[in-house]
Design a protein around this motif. Structure first.
Motif, PDB file in Angstrom:
ATOM      1  N   ILE A   1      37.426  24.328   0.134  1.00 34.59           N
ATOM      2  CA  ILE A   1      36.504  23.098  -0.417  1.00 34.59           C
ATOM      3  C   ILE A   1      34.886  23.666   0.137  1.00 34.59           C
ATOM      4  O   ILE A   1      34.854  23.845   1.485  1.00 34.59           O
ATOM      5  N   ILE A   2      33.962  23.553  -0.676  1.00 27.63           N
ATOM      6  CA  ILE A   2      32.573  23.950  -0.402  1.00 27.63           C
ATOM      7  C   ILE A   2      31.813  22.663  -0.856  1.00 27.63           C
ATOM      8  O   ILE A   2      31.608  22.568  -2.123  1.00 27.63           O
ATOM      9  N   PRO A   3      31.016  22.003  -0.048  1.00 23.16           N
ATOM     10  CA  PRO A   3      30.200  21.003  -0.387  1.00 23.16           C
ATOM     11  C   PRO A   3      28.773  21.562  -0.815  1.00 23.16           C
ATOM     12  O   PRO A   3      28.229  22.654  -0.073  1.00 23.16           O
ATOM     13  N   THR A   4      28.401  21.268  -2.074  1.00 20.57           N
ATOM     14  CA  THR A   4      27.269  21.835  -2.509  1.00 20.57           C
ATOM     15  C   THR A   4      26.080  21.030  -2.948  1.00 20.57           C
ATOM     16  O   THR A   4      26.433  19.653  -3.464  1.00 20.57           O
ATOM     17  N   LEU A   5      24.781  21.331  -2.937  1.00 22.08           N
ATOM     18  CA  LEU A   5      23.491  20.726  -3.491  1.00 22.08           C
ATOM     19  C   LEU A   5      22.301  21.634  -3.349  1.00 22.08           C
ATOM     20  O   LEU A   5      21.925  22.054  -2.534  1.00 22.08           O
ATOM     21  N   ASN A   6      22.167  22.160  -4.769  1.00 27.30           N
ATOM     22  CA  ASN A   6      21.280  23.092  -5.138  1.00 27.30           C
ATOM     23  C   ASN A   6      21.446  24.351  -4.215  1.00 27.30           C
ATOM     24  O   ASN A   6      20.527  24.706  -3.423  1.00 27.30           O
ATOM     25  N   ALA A   7      22.557  24.657  -4.285  1.00 30.31           N
ATOM     26  CA  ALA A   7      23.007  26.003  -3.367  1.00 30.31           C
ATOM     27  C   ALA A   7      23.021  27.154  -4.057  1.00 30.31           C
ATOM     28  O   ALA A   7      23.703  28.544  -3.547  1.00 30.31           O
ATOM     29  N   ALA A   8      22.492  27.416  -4.996  1.00 29.50           N
ATOM     30  CA  ALA A   8      22.239  28.670  -5.962  1.00 29.50           C
ATOM     31  C   ALA A   8      21.814  29.861  -5.342  1.00 29.50           C
ATOM     32  O   ALA A   8      22.364  30.969  -5.365  1.00 29.50           O
TER      33      ALA A   8
ATOM     34  N   ALA B   1      42.221  18.800  -3.569  1.00 37.33           N
ATOM     35  CA  ALA B   1      42.816  19.991  -3.175  1.00 37.33           C
ATOM     36  C   ALA B   1      44.363  19.613  -3.238  1.00 37.33           C
ATOM     37  O   ALA B   1      44.813  18.985  -2.934  1.00 37.33           O
ATOM     38  N   ARG B   2      44.649  20.982  -3.680  1.00 39.46           N
ATOM     39  CA  ARG B   2      46.349  20.862  -3.923  1.00 39.46           C
ATOM     40  C   ARG B   2      47.033  22.007  -2.774  1.00 39.46           C
ATOM     41  O   ARG B   2      48.312  21.746  -2.653  1.00 39.46           O
ATOM     42  N   GLY B   3      46.158  22.499  -1.935  1.00 41.16           N
ATOM     43  CA  GLY B   3      46.886  23.298  -1.202  1.00 41.16           C
ATOM     44  C   GLY B   3      47.720  22.839   0.128  1.00 41.16           C
ATOM     45  O   GLY B   3      47.044  21.702   0.412  1.00 41.16           O
ATOM     46  N   GLU B   4      48.411  23.509   0.815  1.00 45.14           N
ATOM     47  CA  GLU B   4      49.153  22.924   1.982  1.00 45.14           C
ATOM     48  C   GLU B   4      48.095  23.365   3.210  1.00 45.14           C
ATOM     49  O   GLU B   4      48.280  22.742   4.379  1.00 45.14           O
ATOM     50  N   TRP B   5      47.105  24.229   3.022  1.00 45.02           N
ATOM     51  CA  TRP B   5      46.121  24.582   4.027  1.00 45.02           C
ATOM     52  C   TRP B   5      44.699  24.098   3.330  1.00 45.02           C
ATOM     53  O   TRP B   5      44.430  24.643   2.068  1.00 45.02           O
ATOM     54  N   LEU B   6      43.624  23.773   3.988  1.00 46.07           N
ATOM     55  CA  LEU B   6      42.588  23.531   3.549  1.00 46.07           C
ATOM     56  C   LEU B   6      41.509  24.118   4.275  1.00 46.07           C
ATOM     57  O   LEU B   6      41.739  24.405   5.696  1.00 46.07           O
ATOM     58  N   LEU B   7      40.575  25.008   3.564  1.00 50.21           N
ATOM     59  CA  LEU B   7      39.390  25.626   4.370  1.00 50.21           C
ATOM     60  C   LEU B   7      38.023  25.070   3.884  1.00 50.21           C
ATOM     61  O   LEU B   7      37.667  25.221   2.661  1.00 50.21           O
ATOM     62  N   PHE B   8      37.323  24.573   4.838  1.00 45.42           N
ATOM     63  CA  PHE B   8      36.152  23.813   4.648  1.00 45.42           C
ATOM     64  C   PHE B   8      35.012  24.896   4.903  1.00 45.42           C
ATOM     65  O   PHE B   8      35.094  25.322   6.087  1.00 45.42           O
ATOM     66  N   LEU B   9      34.177  25.271   3.956  1.00 48.97           N
ATOM     67  CA  LEU B   9      33.092  26.265   4.248  1.00 48.97           C
ATOM     68  C   LEU B   9      31.873  25.976   3.727  1.00 48.97           C
ATOM     69  O   LEU B   9      31.806  25.133   2.702  1.00 48.97           O
ATOM     70  N   HIS B  10      30.881  26.094   4.354  1.00 47.30           N
ATOM     71  CA  HIS B  10      29.351  25.626   3.915  1.00 47.30           C
ATOM     72  C   HIS B  10      28.845  26.775   3.035  1.00 47.30           C
ATOM     73  O   HIS B  10      29.444  27.978   2.947  1.00 47.30           O
ATOM     74  N   ALA B  11      28.286  26.238   1.716  1.00 48.96           N
ATOM     75  CA  ALA B  11      27.745  27.291   0.851  1.00 48.96           C
ATOM     76  C   ALA B  11      26.897  28.437   1.134  1.00 48.96           C
ATOM     77  O   ALA B  11      26.520  29.380   0.630  1.00 48.96           O
ATOM     78  N   ASP B  12      26.098  28.322   2.348  1.00 52.93           N
ATOM     79  CA  ASP B  12      25.313  29.311   2.889  1.00 52.93           C
ATOM     80  C   ASP B  12      26.029  30.081   3.790  1.00 52.93           C
ATOM     81  O   ASP B  12      25.411  31.004   4.677  1.00 52.93           O
ATOM     82  N   THR B  13      27.332  30.074   4.008  1.00 55.06           N
ATOM     83  CA  THR B  13      28.260  30.847   5.102  1.00 55.06           C
ATOM     84  C   THR B  13      29.008  32.074   4.149  1.00 55.06           C
ATOM     85  O   THR B  13      29.818  31.632   3.108  1.00 55.06           O
ATOM     86  N   ALA B  14      29.103  33.117   4.637  1.00 47.30           N
ATOM     87  CA  ALA B  14      29.847  34.070   3.812  1.00 47.30           C
ATOM     88  C   ALA B  14      31.092  34.751   5.277  1.00 47.30           C
ATOM     89  O   ALA B  14      30.433  34.916   6.262  1.00 47.30           O
ATOM     90  N   LEU B  15      32.212  34.802   4.706  1.00 44.31           N
ATOM     91  CA  LEU B  15      33.085  35.449   5.764  1.00 44.31           C
ATOM     92  C   LEU B  15      33.210  37.040   5.436  1.00 44.31           C
ATOM     93  O   LEU B  15      33.031  37.288   4.618  1.00 44.31           O
ATOM     94  N   THR B  16      33.490  37.467   6.787  1.00 42.57           N
ATOM     95  CA  THR B  16      33.698  39.161   6.631  1.00 42.57           C
ATOM     96  C   THR B  16      34.895  39.182   6.335  1.00 42.57           C
ATOM     97  O   THR B  16      36.070  38.460   6.060  1.00 42.57           O
TER      98      THR B  16
ATOM     99  N   GLY C   1      29.757  23.285  12.045  1.00 41.77           N
ATOM    100  CA  GLY C   1      30.296  23.066  10.614  1.00 41.77           C
ATOM    101  C   GLY C   1      30.181  24.609   9.922  1.00 41.77           C
ATOM    102  O   GLY C   1      30.858  25.031   9.130  1.00 41.77           O
ATOM    103  N   ASP C   2      28.957  25.289  10.261  1.00 48.58           N
ATOM    104  CA  ASP C   2      28.688  26.626   9.893  1.00 48.58           C
ATOM    105  C   ASP C   2      30.012  27.662  10.160  1.00 48.58           C
ATOM    106  O   ASP C   2      29.885  28.654   9.330  1.00 48.58           O
ATOM    107  N   GLN C   3      30.704  27.336  11.213  1.00 49.77           N
ATOM    108  CA  GLN C   3      31.864  28.172  11.541  1.00 49.77           C
ATOM    109  C   GLN C   3      33.097  28.110  10.601  1.00 49.77           C
ATOM    110  O   GLN C   3      33.992  28.784  10.682  1.00 49.77           O
ATOM    111  N   GLY C   4      33.027  26.976   9.674  1.00 43.34           N
ATOM    112  CA  GLY C   4      34.365  26.723   8.699  1.00 43.34           C
ATOM    113  C   GLY C   4      35.288  26.138   9.419  1.00 43.34           C
ATOM    114  O   GLY C   4      35.107  26.033  11.031  1.00 43.34           O
ATOM    115  N   LEU C   5      35.939  25.420   8.541  1.00 45.14           N
ATOM    116  CA  LEU C   5      37.252  24.867   9.422  1.00 45.14           C
ATOM    117  C   LEU C   5      38.493  24.982   8.342  1.00 45.14           C
ATOM    118  O   LEU C   5      38.470  24.674   7.409  1.00 45.14           O
TER     119      LEU C   5
END
Length: 227
Positions: free
Chosen positions: A8-15, A77-92, A143-147
């Motif tokens: 799940i990623i919250p967005t607002l003009n995140a292009a 969301a339909r998953g058994e697990w939820l990953l909340f991530l900011h739109a300006d964050t990328a994971l390794t 929140g930038d660290q994801g959850l």
């Protein structure tokens, strides 16, 4: 069996940042870990929706407000697990292995990633290290660290609240330090706000806002100060 993870990623003009965020999720799709990527959008007027569509993500429109957007995405969301991530964050790329290990070995607990900034500024590593230490000692990641959280735990704790600020702090406090783990994969987030405001000034402002919240200041007053 469906893949277990909804992102799940919250967005607002995140292009500007969204393509990098979504690209970092592709290893999870390829590994069969991600069931869906949901962008909970607060009314973007840029190319956010087009970028999401090109990446195969779904857009959910809702009223602006990050807490509200996160809660709306979780509800859909339909998953058994939820990953909340900011739109300006990328994971390794190692995030898939770390998340899969956590799901297997700590099925009732939440987790967050190790913070890093996409910046060569000398203060970037210092601020990130201090934030990671705070997260470990106090159980208060940004929140930038994801959850990452199992749906059962998310629902048990009441999920994200419709708050103008500190929605991330409220949820991790409800989960509790003992039910949170730091994953060694990095959440590499934008440093734009720090570079705009100054690294020390922005860092201490964040600490002061969180301290005021923990001492009882209302999210509404803190949001006004944050702006």
């Amino acid at each position: 069996m469906p893949a277990p993870l909804s992102v799940i990623i919250p967005t607002l003009n995140a292009a500007g940042d969204l393509p990098q965020c979504l690209a970092s999720l592709m290893p999870g799709v390829e590994a069969g870990l991600i069931r869906e990527v949901l962008l909970s959008d607060g009314g973007s007027s840029d190319a956010t929706a087009d970028i999401a569509d090109a990446a195969g993500a779904s857009i959910i429109q809702c009223e602006r407000g990050r807490g509200r957007q996160l809660a709306t995405g979780a509800k859909a969301a339909r998953g058994e697990w939820l990953l909340f991530l900011h739109a300006d964050t990328a994971l390794t790329r190692d995030w898939v292995e770390r998340v899969r290990d956590h799901m297997t070995n700590a099925p009732g607990k939440g987790a967050y990633f190790t913070l890093a900034f996409r910046s060569d500024h000398p203060m970037a590593k210092h601020v990130a290290s201090r934030a990671n230490l705070r997260a470990k000692l106090l159980g208060l990641p940004y929140g930038d660290q994801g959850l990452l959280v199992p749906r059962s735990l998310y629902e048990e704790t009441g999920g994200y609240k419709d708050m103008p600020l500190m929605e991330d702090v409220a949820l991790v406090r409800a989960i509790g330090k003992r039910r949170l783990s730091m994953l060694s994969a990095e959440a590499r987030t934008s440093a734009a706000k720090y570079e705009r405001d100054g690294w020390r000034k922005r860092s201490w402002k964040n600490v002061w806002l969180i301290t005021r919240y923990l001492l009882g200041a209302s999210p509404e007053k803190l949001a006004a100060a944050y702006r």
